[in-house]
Design a protein around this motif. Sequence first.
Motif: not given
Length: 155
Positions: A1-20
């Motif tokens: 399966d593939t999603n049809n998303l494009f672009g960059y991985l946003p650096s703002e993800l780094g602010a989600l400190s709870g993500l494991a």
Amino acid sequence: DTNNLFGYLPSELGALSGLATIAVTRVHLTGTIPTELFYMPRLKELRLYANRMKGPIPPDVQYATKLESLRLETNFLSGSLVTELGAVSTLTDLNIGFNDFVKNIPTEIGQLKRLKYLRMSRNMLSGRLPTEMGRMDALEVLAIQDNLLYGSIPS
């Protein structure tokens, strides 16, 4: 399966400190790996495989103090493998296969004492395997085919 998303991985993800776990695979991501991800205090799994990402693994990887699984296979990542990978002592799974990494495997890889799965197939890595890899007692899988390596496998 593939999603049809494009672009960059946003650096703002780094602010989600709870993500494991960050698993963004097979979605046509481009750009480089944001360094901010490696400062996330709970990050255990980073799966960015089967995208179109480019550039090197950032040296900031050394600050991912809980990272157990780094799956970056099947991208267009390139450059030399950073010595800082050896500082991620929690790693049990490292897959960088099917990329464009070049030059030698750094001796610091041998410091990954918990590493069970090391997959580096289909790059352009060259030289001998570091003798330090012979001390990786937890290693169960070593996949290094289709590179420019020579010599013997360290014991």
